[in-house]
Design a protein around this motif. Structure first.
Motif, PDB file in Angstrom:
ATOM      1  N   PHE A  39       2.350   1.396  -5.186  1.00  0.00           N
ATOM      2  CA  PHE A  39       2.123  -0.382  -5.404  1.00  0.00           C
ATOM      3  C   PHE A  39       3.884  -0.398  -5.960  1.00  0.00           C
ATOM      4  N   PHE A  40       4.476  -1.282  -4.703  1.00  0.00           N
ATOM      5  CA  PHE A  40       5.647  -1.194  -4.719  1.00  0.00           C
ATOM      6  C   PHE A  40       5.715  -3.162  -5.573  1.00  0.00           C
ATOM      7  N   TYR A  89       0.744  -0.390   4.184  1.00  0.00           N
ATOM      8  CA  TYR A  89      -0.924  -0.565   4.547  1.00  0.00           C
ATOM      9  C   TYR A  89      -1.392  -2.120   4.575  1.00  0.00           C
ATOM     10  N   PHE A  90      -0.715  -2.764   3.109  1.00  0.00           N
ATOM     11  CA  PHE A  90      -1.089  -4.096   2.926  1.00  0.00           C
ATOM     12  C   PHE A  90      -0.105  -4.948   2.009  1.00  0.00           C
ATOM     13  N   GLU A  91       0.238  -5.833   2.697  1.00  0.00           N
ATOM     14  CA  GLU A  91       1.394  -6.807   1.969  1.00  0.00           C
ATOM     15  C   GLU A  91       0.767  -8.326   1.308  1.00  0.00           C
ATOM     16  N   MET A  92       1.122  -8.387   0.038  1.00  0.00           N
ATOM     17  CA  MET A  92       0.750  -9.604  -0.211  1.00  0.00           C
ATOM     18  C   MET A  92       2.215 -10.454  -0.386  1.00  0.00           C
ATOM     19  N   ILE A  93       2.198 -12.058  -0.641  1.00  0.00           N
ATOM     20  CA  ILE A  93       3.592 -12.713  -0.115  1.00  0.00           C
ATOM     21  C   ILE A  93       3.015 -13.858  -1.117  1.00  0.00           C
ATOM     22  N   PHE A  94       3.878 -14.158  -2.352  1.00  0.00           N
ATOM     23  CA  PHE A  94       3.419 -14.847  -4.060  1.00  0.00           C
ATOM     24  C   PHE A  94       4.710 -15.923  -3.454  1.00  0.00           C
ATOM     25  N   ILE A  95       4.445 -17.193  -2.993  1.00  0.00           N
ATOM     26  CA  ILE A  95       5.789 -18.190  -3.230  1.00  0.00           C
ATOM     27  C   ILE A  95       5.592 -18.885  -4.731  1.00  0.00           C
ATOM     28  N   GLU A  96       6.452 -18.430  -5.692  1.00  0.00           N
ATOM     29  CA  GLU A  96       6.752 -18.982  -7.174  1.00  0.00           C
ATOM     30  C   GLU A  96       7.538 -20.094  -7.265  1.00  0.00           C
ATOM     31  N   ARG A 137       3.192  -4.854  -2.586  1.00  0.00           N
ATOM     32  CA  ARG A 137       2.607  -3.891  -1.516  1.00  0.00           C
ATOM     33  C   ARG A 137       1.879  -2.771  -1.354  1.00  0.00           C
ATOM     34  N   LEU A 138       0.932  -2.016  -1.666  1.00  0.00           N
ATOM     35  CA  LEU A 138       0.312  -0.797  -1.728  1.00  0.00           C
ATOM     36  C   LEU A 138       0.462  -0.075  -0.088  1.00  0.00           C
ATOM     37  N   THR A 139       1.492   1.459  -0.237  1.00  0.00           N
ATOM     38  CA  THR A 139       1.399   1.768   0.869  1.00  0.00           C
ATOM     39  C   THR A 139       0.424   2.617   1.574  1.00  0.00           C
ATOM     40  N   GLN A 140       0.516   3.681   3.223  1.00  0.00           N
ATOM     41  CA  GLN A 140      -0.652   4.462   3.426  1.00  0.00           C
ATOM     42  C   GLN A 140      -0.566   5.598   2.892  1.00  0.00           C
ATOM     43  N   LEU A 141       0.545   5.764   1.307  1.00  0.00           N
ATOM     44  CA  LEU A 141       0.570   6.822   0.706  1.00  0.00           C
ATOM     45  C   LEU A 141      -0.242   6.967  -0.058  1.00  0.00           C
ATOM     46  N   MET A 142      -1.547   5.702  -0.004  1.00  0.00           N
ATOM     47  CA  MET A 142      -2.799   5.551  -0.570  1.00  0.00           C
ATOM     48  C   MET A 142      -4.072   6.487  -0.161  1.00  0.00           C
ATOM     49  N   PHE A 143      -3.419   7.001   0.553  1.00  0.00           N
ATOM     50  CA  PHE A 143      -4.422   7.502   1.695  1.00  0.00           C
ATOM     51  C   PHE A 143      -4.052   9.545   1.488  1.00  0.00           C
ATOM     52  N   SER A 144      -2.956   9.279   0.723  1.00  0.00           N
ATOM     53  CA  SER A 144      -2.716  10.814   0.654  1.00  0.00           C
ATOM     54  C   SER A 144      -3.473  11.958  -0.607  1.00  0.00           C
TER      55      SER A 144
END
Length: 287
Positions: free
Chosen positions: A10-11, A29-36, A79-86
Motif C-alpha cells: 500500500f503506497f 493494481y488499484f490507484e486512487m487519486i484525491f484532489i486536496e 495505490r494497492l500494488t500487484q503484490l497483494m496477490f503474493s
C-alpha cells in the motif's frame, strides 16, 4: 517465509505540483487519486473531466490517466500494488480488498467519472483520508492495523458509489429500461461472487422479489445465456486473472471461488477453456 514490507503493498503519496509527471505505475493494481486542492482536467479513453478540490478518481492497472493542471494542485495518491496477490503477505484484509476492487472494476455501470458524488459519502471519505495520513505520519503502535481497517472502509464507500443506482428492492421486471434490469442482476452477481449461498437462483430471485423461474427465463431471454452459466463464466474470468497475476495456487483459487477442490476447478476450467489451469499459465509464459 519472508513477509513483504507494508509500503510495498500500500503506497501513499501526498504532493503539490503545477505539472503532472506520470509516476511509475509498475505493479499498480488499484490507484486512487484525491484532489486536496487545485484545479485541472483528467482524461481517460477519450473522456475529459475538469477536476476541483475534493474530487476523487479511481483507476485500474490498465487505465492510464492524462492529467493537465490549470491551478497548482495538491494530490493524494493511494495505490494497492500487484503484490497483494503474493503468497508472502500475511494480511487479513487482503482478500477483502481484492473483492472490493474486483467489484468496482467489473461493475457493469462503471464509467470514468468522479468516484464519489454523494455529499455524505464524500465527507466520510475525506475524514478517512485525514486519519489514514495521520496514522501513517505518526506511526504509533498498531498504526498498520488501523490503516488497513480504514482502507477497507474506504473501498466499501467507493464500491457503494460506483453507480448511483442501488440494487433494486422493487420488482425487477418493473424497471423501465431492460438494460438497467440486466445490469442490476450483473451487479448483484459480481458483488456476491464469493458467496455461494447468495448465488443460488432462489436467493437471487428472492433479492429481486420475483420467482426463480421468472428470473431464469427472463435472463435467458435477454442475454441468450443461462444464469448458472453466466456465473460460472464470470468465476472463470477471475480464475484466469488470478492465474496470471498472482502467486495463488490452483487449490487456493478453487477455495476462494467456491469450487469443491483443485480437481473440480481443473475439470471445469478444461471444459470451458480447453486447457488445465496449469497449462493456461504455461501458455501465457508463466511457469
Amino acid at each position: 517465509m519472508i513477509l513483504l514490507n507494508w509500503q510495498e503493498i500500500f503506497f501513499i503519496n501526498r504532493f503539490t505540483t503545477s505539472r503532472w509527471d506520470m509516476p511509475d505505475r509498475d505493479e499498480v493494481y488499484f490507484e486512487m487519486i484525491f484532489i486536496e486542492e487545485g484545479s485541472g482536467r483528467i482524461s481517460l479513453n477519450g473522456k475529459t473531466i475538469n477536476y476541483k478540490s475534493r474530487d476523487i478518481f479511481i483507476f485500474s492497472k490498465d487505465e492510464l490517466p492524462d492529467v493537465k493542471i490549470y491551478e497548482t494542485t495538491t494530490f493524494i495518491v493511494y495505490r494497492l500494488t500487484q503484490l497483494m496477490f503474493s503468497s508472502k503477505i500475511n494480511l487479513t484484509e487482503r482478500q477483502y480488498w481484492l473483492r472490493r476492487c474486483e467489484y468496482i472494476f467489473n461493475h457493469p455501470k462503471r464509467t470514468f467519472d468522479v468516484a464519489v458524488r454523494k455529499m455524505e459519502d464524500l465527507d466520510l471519505v475525506w475524514r478517512i483520508i485525514f486519519f489514514i495520513n495521520k496514522e501513517n505520519t505518526k506511526k504509533e503502535q498498531y498504526y498498520l492495523e488501523i490503516i488497513a481497517n480504514m482502507l477497507s472502509t474506504l473501498l466499501s464507500v467507493l464500491a457503494r458509489n460506483v453507480t448511483d443506482t442501488q440494487f433494486s428492492k422493487e420488482l425487477l421486471l418493473k424497471t423501465a429500461n431492460k438494460n438497467e434490469r440486466i445490469d442490476e442482476i450483473y451487479a448483484y452477481i459480481r458483488y456476491n461472487i464469493y458467496d455461494s449461498k447468495k448465488l443460488k437462483i432462489a436467493s437471487i430471485a428472492k433479492h429481486f422479489h420475483i420467482t426463480s423461474s421468472t428470473l431464469s427465463n427472463y435472463f435467458k431471454k435477454e442475454t441468450g445465456n443461462s444464469l448458472h452459466n453466466y456465473i460460472l463464466l464470470y468465476k472463470l474470468d477471475i480464475v484466469k486473472d488470478r492465474l496470471l497475476n498472482s502467486e495463488f495456487t490452483v487449490s487456493q483459487i478453487a477455495i476462494q471461488l467456491g469450487f469443491t477442490d483443485e480437481s473440480h476447478l481443473t475439470r471445469i476450467f478444461k471444459k470451458y477453456c480447453d486447457s488445465t489451469p496449469k497449462q493456461y499459465k504455461l501458455d501465457h509464459g508463466y511457469e
